[in-house]
Design a protein around this motif. Structure first.
Motif, mmCIF file in Angstrom:
data_model
loop_
_atom_site.group_PDB
_atom_site.id
_atom_site.type_symbol
_atom_site.label_atom_id
_atom_site.label_comp_id
_atom_site.label_asym_id
_atom_site.label_seq_id
_atom_site.Cartn_x
_atom_site.Cartn_y
_atom_site.Cartn_z
ATOM 1 N N GLY A 177 5.220 -6.601 -14.273
ATOM 2 C CA GLY A 177 4.758 -6.313 -15.628
ATOM 3 C C GLY A 177 4.572 -4.818 -15.793
ATOM 4 N N PRO A 178 4.260 -4.358 -17.030
ATOM 5 C CA PRO A 178 4.239 -2.921 -17.336
ATOM 6 C C PRO A 178 2.929 -2.241 -16.942
ATOM 7 C CG PRO A 178 3.784 -4.185 -19.309
ATOM 8 C CD PRO A 178 3.995 -5.190 -18.221
ATOM 9 N N VAL A 179 2.559 -2.360 -15.672
ATOM 10 C CA VAL A 179 1.270 -1.838 -15.218
ATOM 11 C C VAL A 179 1.484 -0.854 -14.073
ATOM 12 C CG1 VAL A 179 -0.959 -2.443 -14.198
ATOM 13 C CG2 VAL A 179 0.115 -3.986 -15.861
ATOM 14 N N ALA A 180 0.950 0.359 -14.228
ATOM 15 C CA ALA A 180 1.084 1.399 -13.194
ATOM 16 C C ALA A 180 -0.287 1.657 -12.574
ATOM 17 C CB ALA A 180 1.628 2.675 -13.823
ATOM 18 N N PRO A 181 -0.519 1.160 -11.342
ATOM 19 C CA PRO A 181 -1.798 1.413 -10.679
ATOM 20 C C PRO A 181 -1.711 2.669 -9.803
ATOM 21 C CG PRO A 181 -0.659 -0.496 -9.726
ATOM 22 C CD PRO A 181 0.317 0.226 -10.587
ATOM 23 N N ILE A 182 -2.627 3.608 -10.005
ATOM 24 C CA ILE A 182 -2.578 4.868 -9.258
ATOM 25 C C ILE A 182 -3.710 4.919 -8.231
ATOM 26 C CG2 ILE A 182 -2.708 7.390 -9.450
ATOM 27 C CD1 ILE A 182 -1.642 7.118 -12.315
ATOM 28 N N SER A 183 -3.322 5.216 -6.977
ATOM 29 C CA SER A 183 -4.309 5.440 -5.909
ATOM 30 C C SER A 183 -4.046 6.830 -5.344
ATOM 31 C CB SER A 183 -4.145 4.408 -4.784
ATOM 32 O OG SER A 183 -4.107 3.098 -5.320
ATOM 33 N N VAL A 184 -5.055 7.432 -4.702
ATOM 34 C CA VAL A 184 -4.855 8.802 -4.199
ATOM 35 C C VAL A 184 -4.723 8.798 -2.676
ATOM 36 C CG1 VAL A 184 -6.073 9.909 -6.099
ATOM 37 C CG2 VAL A 184 -7.327 9.253 -4.021
ATOM 38 N N PHE A 185 -4.053 9.866 -2.148
ATOM 39 C CA PHE A 185 -4.026 10.092 -0.697
ATOM 40 C C PHE A 185 -4.298 11.573 -0.444
ATOM 41 C CE2 PHE A 185 0.482 10.721 -1.909
ATOM 42 C CZ PHE A 185 0.763 11.935 -1.292
ATOM 43 N N ASP A 186 -4.679 11.871 0.834
ATOM 44 C CA ASP A 186 -5.023 13.263 1.161
ATOM 45 C C ASP A 186 -4.008 13.949 2.059
ATOM 46 O OD1 ASP A 186 -7.568 13.716 -0.224
ATOM 47 O OD2 ASP A 186 -8.217 11.991 0.961
ATOM 48 N N ASP A 187 -3.257 13.202 2.861
ATOM 49 C CA ASP A 187 -2.238 13.857 3.690
ATOM 50 C C ASP A 187 -1.038 12.936 3.878
ATOM 51 O OD1 ASP A 187 -2.558 12.206 6.119
ATOM 52 O OD2 ASP A 187 -4.543 13.127 6.185
ATOM 53 N N ASP A 188 0.046 13.500 4.410
ATOM 54 C CA ASP A 188 1.310 12.759 4.502
ATOM 55 C C ASP A 188 1.185 11.494 5.342
ATOM 56 O OD1 ASP A 188 2.034 15.064 3.227
ATOM 57 O OD2 ASP A 188 3.857 15.406 4.404
ATOM 58 N N ASP A 189 0.438 11.602 6.467
ATOM 59 C CA ASP A 189 0.328 10.420 7.328
ATOM 60 C C ASP A 189 -0.371 9.277 6.590
ATOM 61 O OD1 ASP A 189 1.676 11.571 9.360
ATOM 62 O OD2 ASP A 189 -0.107 12.185 10.489
ATOM 63 N N ALA A 190 -1.418 9.629 5.840
ATOM 64 C CA ALA A 190 -2.138 8.585 5.088
ATOM 65 C C ALA A 190 -1.219 7.988 4.020
ATOM 66 C CB ALA A 190 -3.383 9.174 4.441
ATOM 67 N N ALA A 191 -0.395 8.828 3.391
ATOM 68 C CA ALA A 191 0.516 8.333 2.353
ATOM 69 C C ALA A 191 1.524 7.360 2.961
ATOM 70 C CB ALA A 191 1.251 9.499 1.702
ATOM 71 N N LEU A 192 2.077 7.746 4.118
ATOM 72 C CA LEU A 192 3.066 6.876 4.761
ATOM 73 C C LEU A 192 2.444 5.571 5.235
ATOM 74 C CD1 LEU A 192 5.281 9.378 6.680
ATOM 75 C CD2 LEU A 192 6.131 7.384 5.432
ATOM 76 N N ALA A 193 1.243 5.672 5.805
ATOM 77 C CA ALA A 193 0.578 4.454 6.297
ATOM 78 C C ALA A 193 0.350 3.499 5.127
ATOM 79 C CB ALA A 193 -0.738 4.816 6.982
ATOM 80 N N ALA A 194 -0.120 4.030 3.995
ATOM 81 C CA ALA A 194 -0.370 3.165 2.833
ATOM 82 C C ALA A 194 0.945 2.609 2.298
ATOM 83 C CB ALA A 194 -1.090 3.953 1.742
ATOM 84 N N ALA A 195 1.968 3.444 2.231
ATOM 85 C CA ALA A 195 3.257 2.996 1.679
ATOM 86 C C ALA A 195 3.839 1.853 2.512
ATOM 87 C CB ALA A 195 4.240 4.163 1.639
ATOM 88 N N ASN A 196 3.713 1.971 3.835
ATOM 89 C CA ASN A 196 4.329 0.966 4.718
ATOM 90 C C ASN A 196 3.428 -0.242 4.978
ATOM 91 O OD1 ASN A 196 6.656 2.468 4.970
ATOM 92 N ND2 ASN A 196 5.967 3.523 6.837
ATOM 93 N N ASP A 197 2.222 -0.231 4.431
ATOM 94 C CA ASP A 197 1.274 -1.308 4.701
ATOM 95 C C ASP A 197 1.563 -2.522 3.799
ATOM 96 O OD1 ASP A 197 -0.810 -2.784 5.636
ATOM 97 O OD2 ASP A 197 -2.345 -1.745 4.437
ATOM 98 N N THR A 198 2.704 -3.127 3.995
ATOM 99 C CA THR A 198 3.123 -4.278 3.197
ATOM 100 C C THR A 198 4.182 -5.044 3.978
ATOM 101 O OG1 THR A 198 4.399 -4.938 1.237
ATOM 102 C CG2 THR A 198 4.701 -2.682 1.971
ATOM 103 N N GLU A 199 4.248 -6.352 3.736
ATOM 104 C CA GLU A 199 5.298 -7.137 4.431
ATOM 105 C C GLU A 199 6.657 -6.916 3.777
ATOM 106 O OE1 GLU A 199 2.874 -8.442 2.576
ATOM 107 O OE2 GLU A 199 3.432 -10.344 1.650
ATOM 108 N N PHE A 200 6.655 -6.251 2.588
ATOM 109 C CA PHE A 200 7.926 -6.025 1.885
ATOM 110 C C PHE A 200 8.567 -4.706 2.311
ATOM 111 C CE2 PHE A 200 5.454 -8.699 -1.078
ATOM 112 C CZ PHE A 200 6.329 -9.761 -1.190
ATOM 113 N N GLY A 201 9.870 -4.578 2.088
ATOM 114 C CA GLY A 201 10.560 -3.329 2.431
ATOM 115 C C GLY A 201 11.842 -3.183 1.636
#
Ligand code: NAP
Length: 493
Positions: free
Chosen positions: A398-422
């Motif tokens: 649906g047309p919903v954009a949820p925004i979360s923040v990160f502080d460094d690249d490692d945290a961004a990657l960990a959050a991005a990959n924290d899903t069973e989807f790919g």
């Protein structure tokens, strides 16, 4: 708002669409004359009644494909390619009517429907060109005592199951390579949006596809009709596009007769915006990645992960764009956001938004359903969304954009990959080293680097992890429909 199309235009395209089952080159009724109703999601009103196949009808379709297989495999590749080329040309010439039909059954605005028709037709053009490039090999055995001949042959009869969100392209992406490779097939489109596939069946016939090569089965009993075909053993491949839970079930069914499978399943795409991103470009890409198909896409950006230093301006710019979109019936001029496909889909989106707000997210824009008729939802931006909100783990669609923040690249990657989807990930940065480092570490079959659109018939589309198996499109797409046979040749010199 001016209506650019008349009700007569709408009736004309619906009435021109076949409503029967397409089996062995003929349109026929379902057993017992059963029908199912297709609805217009922008009004909630019935649009058409199409045949509602029983398991016996499904088996008749498989019989027809099996009967057509050998002759079709023997058709010269150039002829198969030319059928696809003609189908591409007919679809392109009739794009306006095909787009209107799609908008009526699925809801997307006309401009997007036209875009999908062009994309869908392009699979026919691309694979028409690939049909004549199926190659093989000849080699000398390491000990010199024999020769190897490597030959590619069609897999055989295929079963296709497709979803409602791209009613034309999800089918043509399978039919194109199957025809190019020489496979006969049975396709079952989604019961919410079967009409576009009916028209594509008629067009392929007009383009010269022999009877029985493509069989179309519309039904309200997907499981009841498809399971016996999968377990029958005469079909050699299943290609499925849809949700991961249904994909898992079908993989189990395929294990019985060891069918080859291609699985294009769900996604949960992260959209990463780094501090050094060009924010205007990132917002442009976000609109594309989020709002294509009203967010009802497996490739839709599902989680916006934005560096803390740019989160506020990114949210404001995105909200400005989202809030300015015109919501309405997709046939009307100027409309940019159509309805969601049904009431269930809209309630799910609203439930996910409520859950995030209950957990502390704040609403920047939208966050409400629009009064009916039809299943509309306002384009929405949420800020400070906790990573464990349901929005972060489930496909929003649906047309919903949820925004979360990160502080460094490692945290961004960990959050991005924290899903069973790919399936796909998007990233925006102006730093080449960061772009390559992050793109290589993202767990996804596709990465959009400074772009919000990855789909292209000439590129390999597909996911890893629980987003699927195999690839559609690109040079690799036809391989999914070919078996490799190796012939050992004794050689005495
Ligand atoms: P879905 O519920 O999994 O349905 C997909 C197709 O499977 C429909 O034709 C459906 O028929 C059929 N189906 C349902 N249950 C079945 C069963 N037991 N046996 C055989 N067929 C069955 O998915 P959807 O809601 O239509 O589509 C949305 C999903 O598709 C999302 O998860 C999205 O991410 C995914 N998708 C993935 C890609 C990709 O390329 N990776 C592309 C587009 C969509 P009925 O609808 O007639 O019941």
């Amino acid at each position: 708002m001016a209506n650019s199309l008349t009700p007569q235009d709408e009736n004309r395209v619906v009435e021109a669409t076949p409503t029967g089952l397409f089996i062995g080159g003929e349109w026929r009724s379902a057993t017992g004359d059963r029908t199912l109703t297709v609805e217009d999601p922008s009004t909630g009103k019935p649009l058409s009644n199409v045949a509602d196949a029983t398991p016996e009808d499904g088996m008749a379709a498989l019989d027809a494909a099996v009967a057509a297989q050998a002759d079709f495999a023997a058709m010269p590749p150039r002829e198969r390619g030319e059928i696809l080329r003609r189908a591409y040309e007919i679809m392109t010439a009739r794009a306006d009517d095909l787009a209107l039909l799609m908008t009526l059954e699925m809801g997307k605005p006309l401009a997007e429907a036209k875009g999908e028709i062009a994309y869908a037709a392009e699979f026919f053009r691309w694979f028409g060109e690939e049909a004549v490039r199926i190659d093989g090999g000849y080699a000398v055995a390491p000990n010199g005592a024999s020769r190897f001949l490597v030959h590619k042959q069609p897999v055989g009869v295929c079963l296709f199951v497709t979803p409602w969100n791209f009613p034309a392209a999800m089918g043509s992406r399978k039919i194109g390579p199957a025809v190019a490779a020489g496979c006969a097939m049975v396709i079952k489109p989604a019961d919410l949006t079967p009409l576009s596939m009916q028209m594509i069946g008629a067009i392929l016939t007009e383009a010269g596809l022999p009877p029985g090569v493509l069989n179309i089965v519309t039904t309200s009993d997907a499981g009841g009709v498809m399971e016996p075909l999968i377990r029958d053993g005469r079909a050699r491949k299943l290609s499925f596009t849809g949700s991961t839970p249904v994909g898992r079930l079908l993989l189990e069914q395929c294990a019985d007769k060891v069918l080859r499978t291609s699985m294009e399943l769900g996604g949960n795409a992260p959209f990463l915006v780094f501090a050094d991103a060009d924010l205007d470009k990132a917002v442009e890409g976000a609109m594309q990645a989020k709002m294509r198909n009203m967010g009802e896409a497996c490739t839709a950006a599902n989680r916006f992960l934005v560096h803390r230093s740019v989160a506020e301006p990114f949210a404001q710019k995105l909200a400005e764009r989202m809030g300015a979109l015109t919501v309405g019936r997709g046939t009307e001029e100027g409309v940019q956001v159509g309805p969601l496909v049904d009431g269930k889909g809209r309630d799910k989106v609203d439930g996910l938004v409520r859950d995030a707000v209950d957990r502390g997210a704040s609403v920047v824009v939208g966050a409400e359903a629009v009064d009916g008729p039809g299943y509309f939802y306002r384009p929405t931006v949420l800020q400070d969304v906790p990573l464990d909100a349901r929005l972060g783990t489930e496909e929003i669609f649906g047309p919903v954009a949820p925004i979360s923040v990160f502080d460094d690249d490692d945290a961004a990657l960990a959050a991005a990959n924290d899903t069973e989807f790919g399936l796909v990930s998007y990233l925006y940065t102006e730093n080449l080293d960061r772009a390559l480092r992050v793109a290589e570490r993202l767990e996804a079959g596709m990465v959009g680097l400074n772009t919000g659109l990855v789909s292209n018939p000439a590129a390999p589309f597909g996911g890893i992890k629980q987003s699927g198996l195999g690839r559609e499109g690109g040079r690799i797409g036809i391989e999914e429909f070919l078996e490799t046979k190796y012939i050992a040749i004794g050689f005495s010199g």
